[in-house]
Scaffold this active site. Sequence first.
Site, PDB file in Angstrom:
ATOM      1  N   ASP A  13       3.161   3.083   4.652  1.00  0.00           N
ATOM      2  CA  ASP A  13       2.059   2.336   4.047  1.00  0.00           C
ATOM      3  C   ASP A  13       1.501   1.392   5.099  1.00  0.00           C
ATOM      4  OD1 ASP A  13       0.234   1.304   2.203  1.00  0.00           O
ATOM      5  OD2 ASP A  13       1.649  -0.143   1.401  1.00  0.00           O
ATOM      6  N   SER A  14       0.273   0.952   4.874  1.00  0.00           N
ATOM      7  CA  SER A  14      -0.328  -0.010   5.794  1.00  0.00           C
ATOM      8  C   SER A  14       0.362  -1.371   5.693  1.00  0.00           C
ATOM      9  CB  SER A  14      -1.821  -0.170   5.481  1.00  0.00           C
ATOM     10  OG  SER A  14      -1.995  -0.602   4.142  1.00  0.00           O
ATOM     11  N   TYR A  45      -5.866  -1.616   5.728  1.00  0.00           N
ATOM     12  CA  TYR A  45      -6.604  -0.424   6.127  1.00  0.00           C
ATOM     13  C   TYR A  45      -7.897  -0.281   5.333  1.00  0.00           C
ATOM     14  CZ  TYR A  45      -2.737   1.749   8.800  1.00  0.00           C
ATOM     15  OH  TYR A  45      -1.778   2.045   9.722  1.00  0.00           O
ATOM     16  N   GLY A  46      -7.912  -0.825   4.116  1.00  0.00           N
ATOM     17  CA  GLY A  46      -8.996  -0.534   3.177  1.00  0.00           C
ATOM     18  C   GLY A  46     -10.367  -0.993   3.599  1.00  0.00           C
ATOM     19  N   CYS A  76       0.391   5.107   0.593  1.00  0.00           N
ATOM     20  CA  CYS A  76      -0.770   4.238   0.790  1.00  0.00           C
ATOM     21  C   CYS A  76      -1.984   5.007   0.302  1.00  0.00           C
ATOM     22  CB  CYS A  76      -0.913   3.880   2.268  1.00  0.00           C
ATOM     23  SG  CYS A  76      -2.438   2.994   2.690  1.00  0.00           S
ATOM     24  N   ASN A  77      -2.692   4.449  -0.661  1.00  0.00           N
ATOM     25  CA  ASN A  77      -3.831   5.160  -1.224  1.00  0.00           C
ATOM     26  C   ASN A  77      -4.961   5.344  -0.223  1.00  0.00           C
ATOM     27  OD1 ASN A  77      -3.617   5.463  -4.460  1.00  0.00           O
ATOM     28  ND2 ASN A  77      -2.457   3.689  -3.765  1.00  0.00           N
ATOM     29  N   GLU A 156       0.150  -9.430  -0.990  1.00  0.00           N
ATOM     30  CA  GLU A 156       0.930  -9.656   0.224  1.00  0.00           C
ATOM     31  C   GLU A 156       1.393 -11.112   0.330  1.00  0.00           C
ATOM     32  OE1 GLU A 156       1.699  -7.647   3.038  1.00  0.00           O
ATOM     33  OE2 GLU A 156       1.041  -5.801   2.081  1.00  0.00           O
ATOM     34  N   CYS A 195      -3.997   1.572  -5.711  1.00  0.00           N
ATOM     35  CA  CYS A 195      -3.460   0.946  -4.504  1.00  0.00           C
ATOM     36  C   CYS A 195      -2.041   0.539  -4.816  1.00  0.00           C
ATOM     37  CB  CYS A 195      -4.293  -0.276  -4.097  1.00  0.00           C
ATOM     38  SG  CYS A 195      -3.622  -1.181  -2.677  1.00  0.00           S
ATOM     39  N   HIS A 197      -0.306  -1.777  -3.769  1.00  0.00           N
ATOM     40  CA  HIS A 197      -0.098  -3.222  -3.868  1.00  0.00           C
ATOM     41  C   HIS A 197      -0.326  -3.736  -5.289  1.00  0.00           C
ATOM     42  CE1 HIS A 197      -0.505  -3.013   0.506  1.00  0.00           C
ATOM     43  NE2 HIS A 197      -0.053  -4.233   0.572  1.00  0.00           N
TER      44      HIS A 197
END
Length: 280
Positions: A13-14, A45-46, A76-77, A156, A195, A197
């Site tokens: 994942d990012s 990344y998004g 990671c989407n 995060e 996502c 997250h």
Amino acid sequence: MHDTATLPVGLFDSGMGGLTVLKALNARLPHEDLVYLGDTARLPYGTKGRDTIVRYTLKAARTLVDMGVKMLVVACNTATATALPALREALAPLPVLGVVEPGAEAAAKASRNGRIVVIATEATIAGGAYQRAIARLRPEAVVTGRACTLFVPLAEEGWMDGPVVESVARRYLSDLFPPPEARPDDAPDTLLLGCTHFPLLLGALRQVVGPEVRIVDSAATTAAWVAASLERQGLLRPGPPSAVARCRFLTTDNAARFARTGSLFLGRALDPAEVALVDL
């Protein structure tokens, strides 16, 4: 094949959102070794361009492949939606699974009226991967995508609930999910968290969308897909299901922060000594 089956499953994942997938996979297949890489130095990344996302994702994937994995799960989407075809081409014949198809399948099954809202990063929504995947499974569905960029840094930071998070959620979603007394009969009945997250913000999201809306988290569905794929390809780790698996954690920036915030995603304490720093 037996030697290959003893290798770990790699997850990428990012950041740390993919730990929700690792947690679900560990619960489903507790005897499988897992190795997780979070590219926190390049998070998020998004908001980045397609070519940059593909380049970052390929570097991270090759790091895991070089360590020896039997399957790569792109947890990671944004990376799934943008780089999955490039990954499968570059890493063949290694099995590579993403989170978009499992999430789309779960949302298509969950919705009663076919009105589905997908919330994700800017890149995932702009790419339309979820919209296309749901349309293939349920052509009559009406899918609305909404980029919720601020949710990633909130997660995060470990800001999972409270007035600030609820205020941001209402700003993003109140037009799609008005108060129940003002909600039309054809309003969306399903919210897909596009996502990894976003499950951390579940409490705040529930306060905004109300109790009747079905909220779909792709982590559990992805874990089921991984388990089925491993079994189909003869890659399930041999030995007693009660065997204790090993989980390894890698990050590209600040192991102490990864451990602190990663503990929230895992639901257990993560010691910084368990997290290795790698350079991509």
